[in-house]
Design an enzyme around this catalytic site. Sequence first.
Site, PDB file in Angstrom:
ATOM      1  N   SER A   1       0.864  -1.192   0.000  1.00 11.98           N
ATOM      2  CA  SER A   1       0.000   0.000   0.000  1.00 11.98           C
ATOM      3  C   SER A   1       0.888   1.225   0.000  1.00 11.98           C
ATOM      4  O   SER A   1       2.005   1.204   0.547  1.00 11.98           O
ATOM      5  CB  SER A   1      -0.899   0.019   1.240  1.00 11.98           C
ATOM      6  OG  SER A   1      -1.551   1.270   1.367  1.00 11.98           O
TER       7      SER A   1
ATOM      8  N   TYR B   1      -2.413  -0.288  10.397  1.00 15.42           N
ATOM      9  CA  TYR B   1      -2.370  -0.532   8.947  1.00 15.42           C
ATOM     10  C   TYR B   1      -1.091   0.041   8.354  1.00 15.42           C
ATOM     11  O   TYR B   1      -0.362  -0.642   7.628  1.00 15.42           O
ATOM     12  CB  TYR B   1      -3.602   0.104   8.298  1.00 15.42           C
ATOM     13  CG  TYR B   1      -3.690  -0.097   6.799  1.00 15.42           C
ATOM     14  CD1 TYR B   1      -4.129  -1.310   6.274  1.00 15.42           C
ATOM     15  CD2 TYR B   1      -3.362   0.922   5.914  1.00 15.42           C
ATOM     16  CE1 TYR B   1      -4.230  -1.506   4.898  1.00 15.42           C
ATOM     17  CE2 TYR B   1      -3.452   0.742   4.551  1.00 15.42           C
ATOM     18  CZ  TYR B   1      -3.888  -0.472   4.040  1.00 15.42           C
ATOM     19  OH  TYR B   1      -3.978  -0.652   2.677  1.00 15.42           O
TER      20      TYR B   1
END
Length: 272
Positions: A151, A164
């Site tokens: 990501s 995250y």
Amino acid sequence: MTIAGVHIVTGAGRGIGRALAMGLAARGASGVALIDLTAPESAAAATRSCAASSSFTALAIAADISTRTGVLTAVESARTAFGGRIDGIISNAGVAPLADPHGPLTSIGESPEVWEQSMAVNLMAHVWAAEATVPGFEQQEGGGAFVSIVSAAGLLTQIGAPSYSVSKAAALAFSESLAVHHGDRGVRVHCVCPQAVATSLVGLSSEDPNAAMPEGALAGGASDGVLSPDAVATATLDAMESGEFMVLPHAQVASYVQMKAAAPGKWIRGMR
């Protein structure tokens, strides 16, 4: 490098994983093992319909990749089903806890369970996937491809998403370590870092990139455009064919990383 042979995709039941499996089939893979928490039979059927070869095989495997045993067992099941050889693995499965839109922004508000799940799925599943496949890649003629779907949060952090961001940064570092240590031994490593993608991971019920982001979704980079899973899959498969390590489906991310490196303090102030 053409895409051929047998590949594994984790988190293949929907979203980016499903698009990747279908793309592999369309580009000439001879087989794909689709791994998900529940057997992704519908994704396997969709993958078969895209196959360039009439002899293509799509195998659905139900597995929990948040554990080492789950990953190793699933990979071994795929290897056995395909006659002992795996030519590539795309470690795609991920989790993204949705932030409370009404709560304070904090790096210490997530529960121990959330941190453990984030680190297990977003980081350690890549480590375990490499443990299960990299030795075989190094030993077999033609090597093999190891792809981590990470990501842009791993490069830039994401507001309201501490576990995250941290787990994705660690996954990026692991991809770099793999490329450094194993790149001269037949292992082709690719690291994919998109921003907002139209999947359930960011709280969307539809994979329409034009769908509105729900309040509280982990929608980092939404202002730069929400890509479809197919767009991310295309960028990933293109990189597998070209040999590129870092894959940035959102082109703007490269300039953000350069700005961060050039003036870290300024970048931090801007994020605040």
